[in-house]
Design an enzyme around this catalytic site. Sequence first.
Site, PDB file in Angstrom:
ATOM      1  N   ARG A  14      41.543  36.881  32.287  1.00 14.03           N
ATOM      2  CA  ARG A  14      41.659  35.743  33.188  1.00 14.03           C
ATOM      3  C   ARG A  14      40.266  35.152  33.376  1.00 14.03           C
ATOM      4  O   ARG A  14      39.270  35.687  32.905  1.00 14.03           O
ATOM      5  CB  ARG A  14      42.364  36.074  34.513  1.00 14.03           C
ATOM      6  N   GLY A  15      40.225  34.004  34.063  1.00 11.29           N
ATOM      7  CA  GLY A  15      38.964  33.279  34.137  1.00 11.29           C
ATOM      8  C   GLY A  15      39.000  32.190  33.072  1.00 11.29           C
ATOM      9  O   GLY A  15      39.316  32.466  31.906  1.00 11.29           O
ATOM     10  N   ALA A  16      38.677  30.969  33.494  1.00 11.30           N
ATOM     11  CA  ALA A  16      38.918  29.810  32.625  1.00 11.30           C
ATOM     12  C   ALA A  16      38.284  29.923  31.228  1.00 11.30           C
ATOM     13  O   ALA A  16      38.985  29.779  30.214  1.00 11.30           O
ATOM     14  CB  ALA A  16      38.449  28.547  33.348  1.00 11.30           C
TER      15      ALA A  16
ATOM     16  N   ARG B 173      49.141  29.346  30.988  1.00 20.22           N
ATOM     17  CA  ARG B 173      48.641  29.132  32.356  1.00 20.22           C
ATOM     18  C   ARG B 173      48.256  27.656  32.486  1.00 20.22           C
ATOM     19  O   ARG B 173      47.653  27.090  31.578  1.00 20.22           O
ATOM     20  CB  ARG B 173      47.437  30.052  32.660  1.00 20.22           C
TER      21      ARG B 173
ATOM     22  N   ASN C 295      39.467  25.441  41.859  1.00 21.97           N
ATOM     23  CA  ASN C 295      39.044  26.848  41.731  1.00 21.97           C
ATOM     24  C   ASN C 295      40.045  27.713  42.488  1.00 21.97           C
ATOM     25  O   ASN C 295      40.993  27.206  43.120  1.00 21.97           O
ATOM     26  CB  ASN C 295      37.617  27.032  42.263  1.00 21.97           C
ATOM     27  N   LYS C 296      39.830  29.000  42.414  1.00 21.72           N
ATOM     28  CA  LYS C 296      40.737  29.970  43.030  1.00 21.72           C
ATOM     29  C   LYS C 296      41.051  29.598  44.483  1.00 21.72           C
ATOM     30  O   LYS C 296      40.168  29.149  45.220  1.00 21.72           O
ATOM     31  CB  LYS C 296      40.103  31.360  42.950  1.00 21.72           C
TER      32      LYS C 296
ATOM     33  N   GLN D  71      40.385  39.329  42.968  1.00 23.52           N
ATOM     34  CA  GLN D  71      39.406  39.283  41.872  1.00 23.52           C
ATOM     35  C   GLN D  71      37.988  39.543  42.373  1.00 23.52           C
ATOM     36  O   GLN D  71      37.143  40.025  41.622  1.00 23.52           O
ATOM     37  CB  GLN D  71      39.453  37.914  41.171  1.00 23.52           C
TER      38      GLN D  71
ATOM     39  N   ASP E  96      37.913  26.229  37.505  1.00 22.15           N
ATOM     40  CA  ASP E  96      38.896  26.235  36.421  1.00 22.15           C
ATOM     41  C   ASP E  96      39.095  24.857  35.821  1.00 22.15           C
ATOM     42  O   ASP E  96      39.620  24.723  34.725  1.00 22.15           O
ATOM     43  CB  ASP E  96      40.223  26.780  36.957  1.00 22.15           C
TER      44      ASP E  96
HETATM   45  O1  MRU Z   1      43.527  33.317  38.246  1.00 23.18           O
HETATM   46  P1  MRU Z   1      42.234  33.651  37.598  1.00 23.18           P
HETATM   47  O2  MRU Z   1      41.672  34.984  37.926  1.00 23.18           O
HETATM   48  O3  MRU Z   1      42.250  33.350  36.107  1.00 23.18           O
HETATM   49  O4  MRU Z   1      41.272  32.599  38.268  1.00 23.18           O
HETATM   50  C1  MRU Z   1      40.359  31.892  37.611  1.00 23.18           C
HETATM   51  C2  MRU Z   1      39.044  32.337  38.036  1.00 23.18           C
HETATM   52  O5  MRU Z   1      38.524  33.295  37.513  1.00 23.18           O
HETATM   53  C3  MRU Z   1      38.391  31.685  39.142  1.00 23.18           C
HETATM   54  O6  MRU Z   1      39.074  30.649  39.713  1.00 23.18           O
HETATM   55  C4  MRU Z   1      36.955  31.419  38.855  1.00 23.18           C
HETATM   56  O7  MRU Z   1      36.331  31.211  40.054  1.00 23.18           O
HETATM   57  C5  MRU Z   1      36.721  30.263  37.927  1.00 23.18           C
HETATM   58  S1  MRU Z   1      36.806  30.705  36.238  1.00 23.18           S
HETATM   59  C6  MRU Z   1      35.139  31.101  35.829  1.00 23.18           C
END
Ligand code: MRU
Length: 366
Positions: free
Chosen positions: A54-56, A91, A254-255, A203, A244
């Site tokens: 996970r993570g963009a 996603r 973002n999250k 996370q 993201d």
């Molecule tokens: O749902 P996730 O864990 O894939 O969320 C994405 C992220 O990791 C975060 O939003 C993050 O802050 C940005 S991606 C570097």
Amino acid sequence: MKIDGTPYRSVWVNEQDGWSVRIIDQTKLPWTVEILRLTTVAEAAHAIRSMQVRGAPLIGAVAAYGLALALRVDTSAEALERDAAMLNSTRPTAVNLRWALDRMLARLRPLAAQERVAAAYAEAGRIADEDAAQCEAIGTHGAPLIAEIAARKPGKRVNILTHCNAGWLATVDWGTALAPIYKAFEQKIDLHVWVDETRPRNQGAFLTAFELGKHGVPHTVIADNAGGHLMQHGEVDIVIVGTDRVTRTGDVANKIGTYLKALAAFDNNVPFWVGLPSSTIDWTVSDGVREIPIEERAGTEVTMVTGRALDGNVATVRVVPSGSPAANPAFDVTPARLVTGLITERGNCAASEAGLLSLFPERQAA
Ligand code: MRU
């Protein structure tokens, strides 16, 4: 970056066979470091959907390798389009997924079928290497923000607040929000990171605390609701988060919970910075709140919590009365007006169309 002295990336091609793809199963962290071997496009898609990765930026890189795995089975033009579309649907919010697949398709479509497998691995490798280099550059450009604060308060540590995990685990290496922190830490700046636990998937508590801890960076995990209070009491010098998707006007997805941190930072005059590689900029959208699709995830992520029980076993327990429904929007959008600035691989800029275009002038007409 390192885990217990061993350098890792978050995705790599298996050296033993030269074609399967290795990832760290992030659903098992911080309890165990388990390396998975992906051998099919279906496994790559599952890894993204289930958040084993996970993570963009990392999602984009794994999707690129997923397409290479798909091509080993079927190199036809029809399969290429079908498998890319399937990976793209895993996603919805992180635009790096679409960016990486578009880049792969642009490279692979014009080729003869028999050339596609080797070209796909090479392009996925370039995507991964470039992401690592871009994230390191984000660190180089972001570290002076921390150094400037340190210079203003000699003898005192710099307190940085971050949300979710935007470290090396969310990218191929280095991270986005955490890269400036790692660089500043290397420069021996006295710093400390407030880590939002980041419910519902934790996370922050699971991943950010894990990677900062493995790197020796001083940090403290806090409940998501603690940030505003700490800011009111001068305990936060700067907020740095990842993203993201950023619109061409500088709105930041973002999250979930990031927006509330930005509001609190704005109210307390705490600078709020966002680290991102250019693969996270969606030049096609201008209004983040209305145009960025927000992933709605299962309510069980809210009703259930996983942790290590006192007997040492990892257990998942329910924390909500059975019968109470749960809603789970996974991201939110922070309007550009609440963002102090963006840290990119090309330097820092205002969160605005003019700011982004000053760094990426080739996007002027897009
Ligand atoms: O749902 P996730 O864990 O894939 O969320 C994405 C992220 O990791 C975060 O939003 C993050 O802050 C940005 S991606 C570097």
